[in-house]
Scaffold this motif. Structure first.
Motif, short mmCIF file in Angstrom:
data_model
loop_
_atom_site.label_atom_id
_atom_site.label_comp_id
_atom_site.label_asym_id
_atom_site.label_seq_id
_atom_site.Cartn_x
_atom_site.Cartn_y
_atom_site.Cartn_z
N GLU A 48 0.85 -1.19 0.00
CA GLU A 48 0.00 0.00 0.00
C GLU A 48 0.88 1.23 0.00
O GLU A 48 1.41 1.59 1.05
CB GLU A 48 -0.93 0.00 1.22
CG GLU A 48 -2.02 -1.02 1.17
CD GLU A 48 -3.02 -0.79 0.04
OE1 GLU A 48 -3.27 0.39 -0.31
OE2 GLU A 48 -3.54 -1.77 -0.49
N PRO A 49 1.08 1.88 -1.12
CA PRO A 49 0.61 1.49 -2.44
C PRO A 49 1.41 0.30 -2.98
O PRO A 49 2.49 0.00 -2.48
CB PRO A 49 0.85 2.73 -3.29
CG PRO A 49 2.02 3.40 -2.64
CD PRO A 49 1.88 3.11 -1.16
N PHE A 118 3.63 -8.50 -13.63
CA PHE A 118 3.29 -7.23 -13.01
C PHE A 118 3.44 -6.14 -14.05
O PHE A 118 4.51 -5.97 -14.62
CB PHE A 118 4.21 -6.95 -11.81
CG PHE A 118 4.10 -7.99 -10.75
CD1 PHE A 118 3.14 -7.88 -9.75
CD2 PHE A 118 4.92 -9.11 -10.76
CE1 PHE A 118 3.01 -8.87 -8.79
CE2 PHE A 118 4.81 -10.09 -9.79
CZ PHE A 118 3.85 -9.97 -8.81
N GLU A 119 2.36 -5.41 -14.31
CA GLU A 119 2.38 -4.30 -15.25
C GLU A 119 2.44 -3.03 -14.42
O GLU A 119 1.55 -2.76 -13.62
CB GLU A 119 1.13 -4.34 -16.12
CG GLU A 119 1.02 -5.63 -16.92
CD GLU A 119 -0.34 -5.79 -17.58
OE1 GLU A 119 -0.84 -4.80 -18.16
OE2 GLU A 119 -0.90 -6.90 -17.50
N MET A 120 3.51 -2.28 -14.60
CA MET A 120 3.75 -1.14 -13.72
C MET A 120 3.96 0.15 -14.47
O MET A 120 4.59 0.18 -15.54
CB MET A 120 4.97 -1.41 -12.84
CG MET A 120 6.26 -1.69 -13.60
SD MET A 120 7.64 -2.10 -12.51
CE MET A 120 8.55 -0.58 -12.54
N GLY A 121 3.40 1.22 -13.93
CA GLY A 121 3.69 2.55 -14.41
C GLY A 121 4.92 3.04 -13.69
O GLY A 121 5.02 2.91 -12.47
N HIS A 137 4.60 1.63 -9.93
CA HIS A 137 3.32 1.34 -9.29
C HIS A 137 2.65 0.22 -10.07
O HIS A 137 2.48 0.32 -11.29
CB HIS A 137 2.44 2.60 -9.30
CG HIS A 137 1.11 2.37 -8.69
ND1 HIS A 137 -0.01 2.11 -9.43
CD2 HIS A 137 0.73 2.34 -7.39
CE1 HIS A 137 -1.04 1.94 -8.62
NE2 HIS A 137 -0.62 2.07 -7.38
N VAL A 138 2.28 -0.85 -9.39
CA VAL A 138 1.62 -1.98 -10.05
C VAL A 138 0.20 -1.56 -10.42
O VAL A 138 -0.61 -1.26 -9.55
CB VAL A 138 1.60 -3.23 -9.14
CG1 VAL A 138 0.83 -4.36 -9.82
CG2 VAL A 138 3.01 -3.66 -8.79
N GLU A 139 -0.07 -1.52 -11.73
CA GLU A 139 -1.40 -1.17 -12.22
C GLU A 139 -2.27 -2.40 -12.41
O GLU A 139 -3.47 -2.36 -12.18
CB GLU A 139 -1.30 -0.39 -13.53
CG GLU A 139 -0.63 0.96 -13.34
CD GLU A 139 -0.55 1.76 -14.63
OE1 GLU A 139 -1.09 1.33 -15.68
OE2 GLU A 139 0.07 2.84 -14.58
N ARG A 140 -1.63 -3.48 -12.86
CA ARG A 140 -2.32 -4.76 -13.05
C ARG A 140 -1.32 -5.87 -12.79
O ARG A 140 -0.12 -5.69 -12.97
CB ARG A 140 -2.82 -4.92 -14.49
CG ARG A 140 -3.85 -3.91 -14.90
CD ARG A 140 -4.47 -4.23 -16.25
NE ARG A 140 -3.51 -4.25 -17.34
CZ ARG A 140 -3.76 -3.81 -18.56
NH1 ARG A 140 -4.93 -3.32 -18.87
NH2 ARG A 140 -2.85 -3.87 -19.50
N PHE A 141 -1.84 -7.03 -12.38
CA PHE A 141 -0.98 -8.19 -12.21
C PHE A 141 -1.81 -9.44 -12.44
O PHE A 141 -3.03 -9.42 -12.38
CB PHE A 141 -0.31 -8.21 -10.83
CG PHE A 141 -1.25 -8.43 -9.68
CD1 PHE A 141 -1.48 -9.71 -9.18
CD2 PHE A 141 -1.90 -7.36 -9.09
CE1 PHE A 141 -2.33 -9.91 -8.12
CE2 PHE A 141 -2.76 -7.55 -8.02
CZ PHE A 141 -2.99 -8.84 -7.53
#
Length: 165
Positions: A48-49, A118-121, A137-141
């Motif tokens: 978190e985050p 892990f898809e991260m910005g 920042h993990v946007e999707r995983f």
């Protein structure tokens, strides 16, 4: 046996005693082409985050492209993906030629058959000695339970030992 800290070969060998997973980190370069390389310097930072990090050698010819990319994908390889790891650890003309992948967040390539992705910005990067640390920042995983991970230990691939009772 204790070694002096300036013996880089001995230090590398000692660091290699820490078993790691194997990943392929990907992105889209400024010209819209997929880029990627094998990396074992990946770590969770925060829940978190949701933050993760990975490190790239400052001498990498991909450094500028990863710095400019808005997103990176961390593909955690499965035990049966050693050939994929080797492919992205060397420098053929086109590492992506003939490989199936789909565009993740920001277009970063995501490979099928991985243990997790892990898809991260990209949030920031930090200079750290001869490497750059990328924090995202993990946007999707996603994860695929039940498949064994590809491991690296003491300079070679390794497998999980049978579970301890």
């Amino acid at each position: 046996m204790t070694q002096p800290q300036n013996d880089s070969r001995a230090l590398r060998n000692a660091l290699g005693r820490f078993a790691t997973g194997v990943t392929i980190v990907t992105a889209i370069d400024p010209d819209g082409h997929p880029i990627g390389l094998t990396v074992n310097s990946f770590s969770a930072v925060s829940l978190e985050p949701a933050l993760v990090l990975w490190c790239l050698d400052n001498n990498s010819h991909n450094l500028a492209a990863f710095r400019q990319a808005s997103h990176h994908a961390i593909n955690i390889l499965a035990a049966d993906q050693q050939d994929l790891s080797n492919r992205f650890a060397t420098w053929p003309t086109d590492r992506f030629a003939g490989l199936p992948w789909q565009a993740g967040a920001g277009g970063a390539p995501v490979f099928p058959g991985c243990c997790a992705t892990f898809e991260m910005g990209k949030i920031t990067e930090h200079a750290a000695g001869d490497h750059t640390i990328f924090v995202g920042h993990v946007e999707r995983f996603s994860e695929t339970p039940g498949i064994a991970p590809l491991l690296f230990h003491a300079g070679r691939y390794a497998a999980l030992a049978p579970e301890l009772e």
